[in-house]
Design a protein around this motif. Structure first.
Motif, short mmCIF file in Angstrom:
data_model
loop_
_atom_site.label_atom_id
_atom_site.label_comp_id
_atom_site.label_asym_id
_atom_site.label_seq_id
_atom_site.Cartn_x
_atom_site.Cartn_y
_atom_site.Cartn_z
N SER A 9 -5.07 3.61 -4.64
CA SER A 9 -5.05 2.24 -4.46
C SER A 9 -4.19 1.48 -5.73
N VAL A 15 -6.75 -4.07 1.57
CA VAL A 15 -5.77 -3.41 0.79
C VAL A 15 -5.33 -4.76 -0.14
N ALA A 40 1.32 2.77 -3.47
CA ALA A 40 -0.03 3.67 -3.14
C ALA A 40 0.43 4.85 -2.54
#
Length: 307
Positions: free
Chosen positions: A171, A198, A165
């Motif tokens: 992402s 996340v 990332a």
């Protein structure tokens, strides 16, 4: 054939040989999405399924793609230098020895226990997902072994996801869609994540068995121009030995079946992606025998029956 057998928790099987689907089987049963009950599910070709720790092996593919693009540090790079927010940890000489390769081979030597149930904060992966900073949580674990000794660690995959990332500016799910899923024709994907938003590189990916098998077929075909062929060779080469005697490369296991080479990804509940390069065969298995002590029995039976 599979419908006539008592295979506990079997949800789906897809077999690809020489690039073509030669067998598909789907069942029904209770299922979960990253621990959340879904109730009874009748599975089919379009039904997403948790991959659990097979997600780790897919994350390794993404690292290899990013490495080929120059977006992530190479395996030999010092690990703590890639996480400059933790100078206190980098000042520890024992931790300063760690490299990205120790992440890839799960040989960090850090304390990590995933034996407790996956709904308990005593489980290190759950504690990591609950932590305010997942990367510090992993990197500050007590040192219990010298680096280079294999020890199962979902935190290692979290670090790998963080490197991807940070290096790509995307992402993990967005990068995966761009460089792996969409080029392989995979459109229906979900990737669960923690409270911090996340995505869980270690266990959060959900795909259909068809698409899991499609990724395996791409690996056996040399990457289809999507996964660098050089990375496939590096990733599948055994580098350390696990506590059960299995050989482990970069987030992939390697063994043999009746004298044939076998590479495989594995996940809680009976999730498997088996690669048999000698016969150009891929077997993807999804199942719902989560947390069971004999959860490996069903995928192993499928492998021995169909390989």
């Amino acid at each position: 054939m599979l419908a006539d057998m008592d295979l506990k928790g079997l949800h789906g099987v897809v077999v690809i040989r020489d690039g073509e689907i030669v067998l598909e089987h789907y069942g029904a049963g209770e299922d979960f999405a990253w621990g959340e009950p879904l109730g009874p599910v009748t599975f089919g070709p379009g039904t997403l399924h948790d991959l659990r720790s097979c997600s780790k092996s897919i994350t390794a593919l993404l690292y290899g793609i990013a490495l080929d693009a120059g977006s992530v540090p190479p395996p030999a790079a010092p690990l703590l230098e890639q996480f400059p927010d933790y100078p206190d940890l980098a000042a520890d000489p024992a931790r300063a020895r760690l490299t990205v390769e120790h992440v890839l081979t799960m040989s960090l030597g850090l304390e990590w226990r995933e034996e407790p149930p996956y709904d308990s904060p005593a489980n290190a992966e759950i504690a990591m997902e609950m932590a305010p900073d997942r990367y510090r949580y992993v990197l500050e674990r007590p040192i219990v072994a010298p680096p280079g000794e294999w020890s199962y660690c979902g935190g290692a995959t979290a670090l790998l996801g963080g490197l991807i990332a940070a290096g790509t500016g995307r992402s993990l799910p967005d990068y995966a869609r761009e460089v792996l899923f969409t080029p392989l024709g995979i459109t229906d994907v979900a990737w669960s994540g923690g409270a911090d938003g996340v995505a869980s590189a270690a266990s959060g990916l959900r795909l259909t068995p068809r698409d899991l098998a499609r990724i395996g077929a791409a690996i056996l075909a040399g990457g289809h121009g999507v996964i660098p062929a050089s990375w496939i060779g590096a990733m599948l080469r055994p580098r350390v030995t696990t506590r059960t005697g299995a050989r482990y490369g970069y987030h992939w296991y390697t063994g043999d079946l009746d004298g044939r080479t076998l590479h495989y990804a594995t996940g809680n509940g009976g999730q498997r992606l088996f690669l048999l390069p000698d016969t150009a065969q891929v077997i993807a298995v999804t199942a719902g025998d989560y947390d069971s002590p004999d959860q490996g029995r069903t995928p192993q039976t499928v492998l021995e029956l169909l390989a």
